[in-house]
Every structure is written in C-alpha cells, then in structure tokens.
Design a protein around this motif. Structure first.
Motif, PDB file in Angstrom:
ATOM      1  N   LEU A  29       0.912  -1.084   0.221  1.00 51.31           N
ATOM      2  CA  LEU A  29      -0.378  -0.058  -0.400  1.00 51.31           C
ATOM      3  C   LEU A  29       0.956   1.408   0.278  1.00 51.31           C
ATOM      4  O   LEU A  29       0.550   2.058  -0.655  1.00 51.31           O
ATOM      5  CB  LEU A  29      -1.392  -0.186   1.083  1.00 51.31           C
ATOM      6  CG  LEU A  29      -1.780   0.912   1.163  1.00 51.31           C
ATOM      7  CD1 LEU A  29      -2.513   0.569  -0.116  1.00 51.31           C
ATOM      8  CD2 LEU A  29      -3.153   1.083   2.186  1.00 51.31           C
ATOM      9  N   MET A  85       0.496   3.743  -3.436  1.00 51.18           N
ATOM     10  CA  MET A  85      -0.248   4.794  -3.566  1.00 51.18           C
ATOM     11  C   MET A  85       0.537   6.395  -3.422  1.00 51.18           C
ATOM     12  O   MET A  85       0.422   6.897  -3.996  1.00 51.18           O
ATOM     13  CB  MET A  85      -0.322   5.311  -1.348  1.00 51.18           C
ATOM     14  CG  MET A  85      -1.224   4.539  -1.198  1.00 51.18           C
ATOM     15  SD  MET A  85      -1.227   4.317   0.741  1.00 51.18           S
ATOM     16  CE  MET A  85      -1.659   5.934   1.067  1.00 51.18           C
ATOM     17  N   GLN A 124      -3.895   4.081   9.243  1.00 51.71           N
ATOM     18  CA  GLN A 124      -4.328   2.600  10.145  1.00 51.71           C
ATOM     19  C   GLN A 124      -2.850   2.753  10.479  1.00 51.71           C
ATOM     20  O   GLN A 124      -1.576   2.863  10.391  1.00 51.71           O
ATOM     21  CB  GLN A 124      -3.862   1.654   9.111  1.00 51.71           C
ATOM     22  CG  GLN A 124      -4.143   0.539   9.100  1.00 51.71           C
ATOM     23  CD  GLN A 124      -4.099  -0.495   8.230  1.00 51.71           C
ATOM     24  OE1 GLN A 124      -3.794   0.025   6.521  1.00 51.71           O
ATOM     25  NE2 GLN A 124      -4.729  -1.861   7.979  1.00 51.71           N
ATOM     26  N   PHE A 148      -3.894   8.001   4.954  1.00 51.89           N
ATOM     27  CA  PHE A 148      -4.633   8.275   3.541  1.00 51.89           C
ATOM     28  C   PHE A 148      -5.180   9.737   4.088  1.00 51.89           C
ATOM     29  O   PHE A 148      -6.386   9.620   4.754  1.00 51.89           O
ATOM     30  CB  PHE A 148      -6.405   6.719   3.742  1.00 51.89           C
ATOM     31  CG  PHE A 148      -5.360   5.795   4.170  1.00 51.89           C
ATOM     32  CD1 PHE A 148      -4.473   5.206   3.040  1.00 51.89           C
ATOM     33  CD2 PHE A 148      -5.534   4.839   5.452  1.00 51.89           C
ATOM     34  CE1 PHE A 148      -4.181   4.010   3.462  1.00 51.89           C
ATOM     35  CE2 PHE A 148      -4.787   3.638   5.315  1.00 51.89           C
ATOM     36  CZ  PHE A 148      -4.093   3.585   4.574  1.00 51.89           C
ATOM     37  N   ARG A 207      -8.526   9.018  -0.919  1.00 44.98           N
ATOM     38  CA  ARG A 207      -8.427   7.538  -1.188  1.00 44.98           C
ATOM     39  C   ARG A 207      -9.451   7.017  -0.898  1.00 44.98           C
ATOM     40  O   ARG A 207     -10.521   7.216   0.435  1.00 44.98           O
ATOM     41  CB  ARG A 207      -6.922   6.695  -0.136  1.00 44.98           C
ATOM     42  CG  ARG A 207      -5.513   8.073   0.023  1.00 44.98           C
ATOM     43  CD  ARG A 207      -4.883   7.259  -0.951  1.00 44.98           C
ATOM     44  NE  ARG A 207      -3.871   7.906  -0.811  1.00 44.98           N
ATOM     45  CZ  ARG A 207      -3.041   8.133  -2.224  1.00 44.98           C
ATOM     46  NH1 ARG A 207      -3.480   6.872  -3.119  1.00 44.98           N
ATOM     47  NH2 ARG A 207      -2.344   8.845  -1.992  1.00 44.98           N
ATOM     48  N   ILE A 260      -8.170   0.295   0.404  1.00 46.55           N
ATOM     49  CA  ILE A 260      -7.391   0.615   1.022  1.00 46.55           C
ATOM     50  C   ILE A 260      -7.313  -1.834   1.419  1.00 46.55           C
ATOM     51  O   ILE A 260      -6.469  -2.208   1.208  1.00 46.55           O
ATOM     52  CB  ILE A 260      -7.526   1.755   1.417  1.00 46.55           C
ATOM     53  CG1 ILE A 260      -7.540   2.805   1.424  1.00 46.55           C
ATOM     54  CG2 ILE A 260      -6.239   1.143   3.311  1.00 46.55           C
ATOM     55  CD1 ILE A 260      -7.492   3.628   1.839  1.00 46.55           C
ATOM     56  N   ASN A 306      -6.051  -4.125  -0.626  1.00 48.52           N
ATOM     57  CA  ASN A 306      -4.801  -4.277  -0.976  1.00 48.52           C
ATOM     58  C   ASN A 306      -3.744  -5.100   0.521  1.00 48.52           C
ATOM     59  O   ASN A 306      -3.441  -5.668   0.115  1.00 48.52           O
ATOM     60  CB  ASN A 306      -4.433  -2.855  -1.264  1.00 48.52           C
ATOM     61  CG  ASN A 306      -2.512  -2.734  -1.336  1.00 48.52           C
ATOM     62  OD1 ASN A 306      -1.803  -3.161  -0.721  1.00 48.52           O
ATOM     63  ND2 ASN A 306      -1.783  -2.225  -2.524  1.00 48.52           N
ATOM     64  N   ASN A 307      -4.518  -4.155   1.512  1.00 48.95           N
ATOM     65  CA  ASN A 307      -4.683  -5.110   3.081  1.00 48.95           C
ATOM     66  C   ASN A 307      -3.948  -6.617   2.588  1.00 48.95           C
ATOM     67  O   ASN A 307      -3.925  -7.786   2.839  1.00 48.95           O
ATOM     68  CB  ASN A 307      -5.117  -4.955   3.700  1.00 48.95           C
ATOM     69  CG  ASN A 307      -4.950  -3.295   4.582  1.00 48.95           C
ATOM     70  OD1 ASN A 307      -3.502  -3.253   4.461  1.00 48.95           O
ATOM     71  ND2 ASN A 307      -5.208  -3.126   5.256  1.00 48.95           N
TER      72      ASN A 307
END
Lengths: 144, 418
Positions: free
Chosen positions: A74, A78, B271, B303, B307, B312, B315-316
């Motif tokens: 991530l 990003m 996060q 973020f 976003r 998110i 992707n995690n």
C-alpha cells in the motif's frame, strides 16, 4: 555434481543456508539441485521442495542476472508504484514475472520491502532504491 | 509533546561502523553494570519493574518473558532478536539497524546474561540483506572489545516470508523448516528453538534494555501511561509531507505524530499497526497511542480524502492472503474468501450478503486462527465497516443497480473482456 555441491552439510539446521549457497552458485533451485541437497542432508526430496517453495526468495526457475523487485504494498502503491512498474516495462519490454531475452533483468512484484519512507521503492538484487520516478528508473537501469 | 529520542538517541550521533563512537556516547555502560554489579535475577527484576513490553506488536511484558526463560531448567537456552520486520508500513528496525547496531548488540548482550543464553540469533529478513555485512562487522567489533565472552551472536537471514516474523514460525525457519506457526502451548519460554527455552525479542525492545539497566527501572516507568511504559518508535508513511521514523513517549496523540511531526494535512483515515492494524477515521485523530488503544509495531499509514477505503482494505487483504502460511484453515481460506469479496466490491460487483459474510468470517478467523496473522487479518475490515460502512453499502447498491439496469448483456461482455 559432487564437487559443486560439496558445501552442503548434512542436517536440518543447515538446510536454509545450504539452499541459499546453492542459489548463489546456480541462480535457482532446480530439481537436480534439490535431489543432491536431499541426498546430502538425508532429508526426503519432498521436504526440500516444501521448504524451497515456501520462501519467496528461493526461486525454482532461472532468473536474470539482476532481479528487480518492485514493492506492491500500500504505501508504495499510494505513491504511484504503478508508474514505476510501467516505466520498467517500457524500458525493458518485460512484464512482472518475466526475464529479458538476454537474461540480464527479471522483474518481480514483491510484498513490503521496508522502505515505505522512500516510496515507491525497489530492490535490484540486494541494493535498495527509493523515491522512484519513471525518469529515475531509466537512469538506474542504464547503470546496470 | 515533542519527539523524545531514547531508543533512537544514538542514531545519527554515532558512526555505525565504529564502536569507539558508541563507547564515547556511554555505550556498553549498561552492559558493564549488568555484568559486574548485577546478578542475572536482578537484571530480570529491573526489566520487570520497568514495565517494558514487547515492541514487535504483541506487547507481552518483557520482564515476565525473561523470568520464565530464566527459571526454565535446561542445558541450552536461546535468545533470538526478531529483525524480520515484514509488517507493511514498518521500517523502524531498518533505520535502527542501519544507524545504531551497537545499541542492539548491547541489548542482546544484557539479555543473554539475564536468561543465561549462550547462543543468540539475529533473524534478519532477506529484504534487508544489505544490512547483513555491516551487522556482522559490528558484532565482530563488540567481540574484539571483550563484551561477548558469554554469548555467541549469529546473524540468520530469512528467505522472504512475512509470517516468519511471528515467533513460532521464525523458530521453524531457523530449524530449516517451512516457516509455519506452531500450536501453543508449549510457549517458546519453555520449549522453543530445538525444543529448548527461548526468548524472542523485537529489535526495538532490546534497544531499550541498555537504557533501563543504566538509568534504572523507575526512570523508565516514569514515562508513558498506566500500562504502556517508555517511548515508542513509529514508522510514518502514506499521505504525509515528512514520512520517516519518529520516537514519542507512550501516550502521545496520533495527531501529534501524523500532523505536527509528519506533516499530514488532509486525513480521511490512519491505519495504525500494519496490515492488520486498526483503521482510525480522521475525526478520531486525537486518539492516544498506547497498548491500551492502538499501537502494534508502530506502523502508521495516513490516507487522504482521495483514497478509497475499499481499495485500501483490498490491498491489505491481498498481502495477508499472499503471506498466510496456509497451515490453519480459518486463515488460509478466510483470507481467500475475504479477498474474493473485497475484490468484487472494488470492481463494483458486490452482492447483497457481502457485509454479513465479511463480518461472519471475521469472527471465525479471530477465534480459530493459529497465530496473529489470521486472528487479526479482519481487524481493518471490521474497522472500516464500523467507520466507513456507508462506502460498503453504496458500493453494493451501485453493484445491484448496475446489474439490474444494464442486465445480462453487460455482464456477458465483461466476462468476454476477461
């Protein structure tokens, strides 16, 4: 074969270091190499295969001389890691998972390499490159 | 609260290639005190009283861990420094190892005395191969100074596996096996590496030890909150102007860290704690950073409002699914199904029962997984459902609308594209 693999010592504890030595010498862990490691260590071939396939950095098939590992996690994603991957694709004409025809470069997408403070980042063999842009990629690749 | 550099105190102030600079800054004072003036039991006692907890994410009391290993009866005891920093968004250990290897080695030396270990390993992740040689050279310098008469330290390099940062998988990896989590009990303090009592401490945990021994437990426990003592090193990345490593006293606020220090301006969510860390929405930015609230290994990813939360979380999950060792079913299959659902939501192909399915699965995975990876894989999913539920509901409604309005034709042509 005996001469080449004489560095393999027996025993389970030595397995990962032994596989890494073979990797350094041969570039990948083929069936023949795993067979020899199995013979030397007294471990069954399936155990060797099990270990070799578990770890991301123990390839079973040959890779290029320089392995480019671009982080896809991530924090890098990003910061537009996609543009970096695109830049490499364009420069080398290979997609992730492929090796250039001359055997010089391989491209891989990998999980976090611990360089999120300089995202997007990549490793070429063991060397870390951060704050990448498609322009910088071209310069870096030319230096190889 | 400004930065408080204790663990990072020597980073940049000493030369990582030259032990003399470290000694010049008072290095190895803690070790010499421990060796010459304290009994092993007293060292353990000091660490216990300090309230130091594990900095790798789990937060287990360090002194208690040491006491269990110290009291275990065995011919051989092992000490492992966990430098397999694989958590996404974490790079503090890379920073520490690059700038102050001597501080870490001093911590290992003291820990060895305390628990009576004669063999120590530094398990270094393969991605940090470039740190292997400098680390070995630092160990050689410490040995030359005569600080390693009681202990042998070996650097053991991993081969690319996130789950090997989990202590039981890490031990399996050193033993030459696939790095899969073990059933517990027995815990490593009783039966760890090669079946012998073993202590596994994170790099940052061990970095605290010389300071605790040199300055005393009371000095250390005066910092922090009721249950979280000392400082914490954070790795900050994402939508911030100054990504990097910051050390703050426990109990500082997330706002101080990401806004005042790292320069975040526009914050949709943060996060905290890596890929299975909590997702904190922007309006809760004043939350305190401690074991009582949210911390993990100190990975903080910011973020901004552009976003997409589902992106998110997807992707995690992609990462966790890829790195699941596959030994236990709830984690192996749970991450797979969650990835499938999140992937559909991301591609506006959601279905009516998706949220319920995610919540159901999350419960099973938390209860039944073998190690932290599976137990906590759903934390960001649940947090995002708690704070950003509307985004999920919208996505499902969009999906249903698209399917009913555009009908079969669209889905057929979409399938053709694939």
């Amino acid at each position: 074969m005996t001469k080449e693999t004489s560095s393999i010592t027996s025993g389970r504890a030595e397995l990962l270091p032994a596989l890494k030595r073979e990797l350094k010498k041969n570039g990948c862990l083929t069936r023949e190499i795993m067979d020899t490691v199995a013979g030397r260590s007294g471990l069954p071939l399936n155990e060797i295969y099990g270990v070799a396939t578990f770890y991301a950095y123990l390839p079973l098939a040959p890779l290029g001389q320089y392995v480019i590992k671009v982080c896809r996690c991530l924090p890098c994603d990003m910061k537009d890691a996609q543009a970096v991957i695109g830049g490499i694709k364009q420069e080398l004409g290979i997609a992730p998972g492929e090796t250039t025809a001359d055997g010089k470069f391989s491209l891989e997408l990998v999980n976090c390499i611990g360089a999120c403070d300089q995202a997007p980042a990549m490793l070429i063999n063991a060397k870390l490159y951060g704050n990448l842009t498609p322009q910088r990629i071209v310069e870096i690749l030319k230096s190889y | 609260m400004p930065e408080k550099r204790i663990v990072l105190g020597n980073c940049g102030a000493t030369d990582p290639n030259d032990i003399e600079t470290y000694l010049g800054k008072g290095g190895f004072k803690g070790f010499i005190k421990a060796r010459d003036r304290l009994k092993p039991g007293d060292i353990v006692d000091q660490v216990k009283k300090s309230g130091l907890s594990g900095r790798g994410g789990a937060g287990f009391p360090c002194g208690l861990k040491w006491e269990l290993a110290r009291n275990a009866k065995a011919k051989m005891k092992y000490l492992i420094c966990n430098a397999d920093e694989g958590e996404v968004g974490t790079f503090k250990d890379r920073y520490i190892l690059s700038h102050d290897p001597f501080g870490l080695i001093e911590g290992i030396c003291i820990a060895g005395l305390a628990i009576g270990a004669r063999q120590a390993y530094i398990y270094l992740r393969a991605e940090y191969h470039f740190l292997n040689d400098p680390l070995c050279r630092a160990i050689a310098q410490v040995k030359e100074k005569g600080f390693l008469k009681h202990l042998d330290i070996q650097v053991f390099e991993g081969a690319g596996s996130y789950v090997c940062g989990e202590e039981s998988a890490l031990m399996d990896s050193i033993e030459g096996k696939r790095g899969e989590a073990r059933y517990r009990p027995p815990y490593p303090q009783a039966r760890g590496l090669w079946g012998q009592p073993t202590i596994i401490n994170n790099v940052e945990t061990l970095m605290n030890i010389p300071h605790i021994i040199a300055n005393g437990a009371a000095w250390f426990s005066a910092m922090g909150t009721a249950k979280s003592k000392g400082t914490k090193v954070f790795s900050v990345s994402g939508d911030v102007s100054k990504p990097g490593v910051y050390e703050l006293e426990m109990g500082s606020s997330l706002k101080e860290l990401v806004m005042d220090l790292a320069g975040a301006v526009d914050i949709k969510a943060v996060q905290v704690g890596g890929r299975h860390g909590n997702i904190i929405p922007g309006h809760m930015i004043d939350i305190v950073l401690s074991y009582e609230t949210c911390l993990g290994p100190g990975a903080v990813v910011v973020f901004n409002s552009k976003r997409d939360i589902i992106d998110i979380v997807h992707n995690n999950m992609h990462f966790l699914n890829d790195e699941s060792c596959g030994k236990c079913t709830p984690c192996r299959e749970g991450t797979e199904v969650m990835l499938e659902i999140l992937g559909r939501l991301r591609g506006v192909e959601g279905a009516a029962g998706d949220i319920d399915a995610l919540e159901d699965l999350a419960q099973t995975m938390a209860l039944a997984s073998l190690c932290g990876l599976g137990q906590e894989a759903a934390v960001p999913v649940l947090d995002s459902l708690k704070y950003f539920r509307a985004e999920y509901v919208n996505r499902i409604e969009q999906s249903l609308f698209l399917r009913s309005y555009l009908g079969e034709e669209l889905s057929k042509s979409k399938e053709g594209e694939r």
